[in-house]
Design a protein around this motif. Sequence first.
Motif: not given
Length: 445
Positions: A54, A57, A65, A108
């Motif tokens: 997170c 991100k 990811h 994702c």
Amino acid sequence: MPLPLLRIPYVALRYVANHMSEVELVKISLCSRKADRTLKRCGIKRQSYFDIFCIYKSSLDDLEHLKLMLLEAGRAEGGVCTFHRLELCVKFVKSVSIDVFCDDRFVCSFHVSCFNKLNQFAGTQKSLMLKDTYIPAVLARDRCMYTFWNNRADGLMFLLKCLIERFRYVTHTLYVRREVMSDALGSLRKFVDYSSLPEVSLTSVYIESSVQMPTKDFRYILENVKFRDQLVSRCEFYSFFKTKKKFNFHSLISCSKLSIHLCHWITLRYLLECKHKEIKLTGSKFTNEEIRTYINEWVAGKIPDVQQVHVEMADFFESKFVLSGLQRCRMSECLQRDKSSDLFSVFIKGAGDKVAMIENCRTYIRKVFSIKVYSDPNAVIEEEDEESDVSEDTDEEEDEDEDMEEVEEEDAGDHENEEEEESDWDENMEEDGEEDDNDQEIDEA
């Protein structure tokens, strides 16, 4: 020039590792077990991708990811992650895509496209390696990731199975929105068949009103979609799909909550045979006679699973007719529930300790039948409900009669006053006539 980290002395390696970011350390530790042990010898605390994804991100693209998430899950004991829950949202919105959530946090998203459309996407071409399978991918300028397959349906199934093999707790959600491409209908049917696998847990199905697809595909979804965990978790089926008037459906949908809009094809037989806990129907053709049959079957204990029903009927709901002959009751005060609507509700005693709260608003009439079921072993039965209802009706009739009598008396009084006024007017006219005669005699004299 690449730096051979595993060959440099530990003092230098510790200095380099201390200047690395968390995501760089995670990438190195996921390369191999030797790399992970080397970082530990340098005093670097082991980092997990699930703890930092997170934070980083925006610094990683969706393809990175996905790779790191699968590698981190494979590092768990037995190659299966048991500490994190995965949710896969499969969407059919013109194209086919999968949104990945981990512990309710977005990770994702990637699209599943046909290989012959590879040249139509502008962006950075990359690759994804899963189970020794090379998958071409494109990271578009809008940061969306596209994967390409010779067969879209096979590619969708391959990606989903790769994800569920790495996580023990995986749930699926199906979204069907807007116009579904004709070449994606095969993928939609493939996913419906995929939902029947014993290792697949489907929790929700959403079909919007603007969806444009053949009716036969909608029927295929109704007949073949499976909810494995409907008895232990909340499984929902929402449909706003507009069907033709001649459409009919006789099978049962295996979900705990059913919400159908424009549900003219839902029959009384379906309501009596279904096992849903919550039901919401709009645009139905149910009459008061059918609703009366349904509530009588519930009182007899033949519909034990239902907890809440909301039906928009074809007729105005006539509570006096539907609830006639049923045992009224009063719920105990110790039961914790929302009591704000008690004033506009009627409580009916069911089988065992079941009590049904049925909306019965006398101020305005609606085409709605709404019922909530509670378990209250201390509910008090009201034995004189029917007599009280009759007395209330008689009191209302007496009040109406009294009002009519008062109106009649007022009319009679007005009539008498009019007659008195007329008589006074006649007397005045006679006196005026006598005075005129006297005046005439005086004039003649």
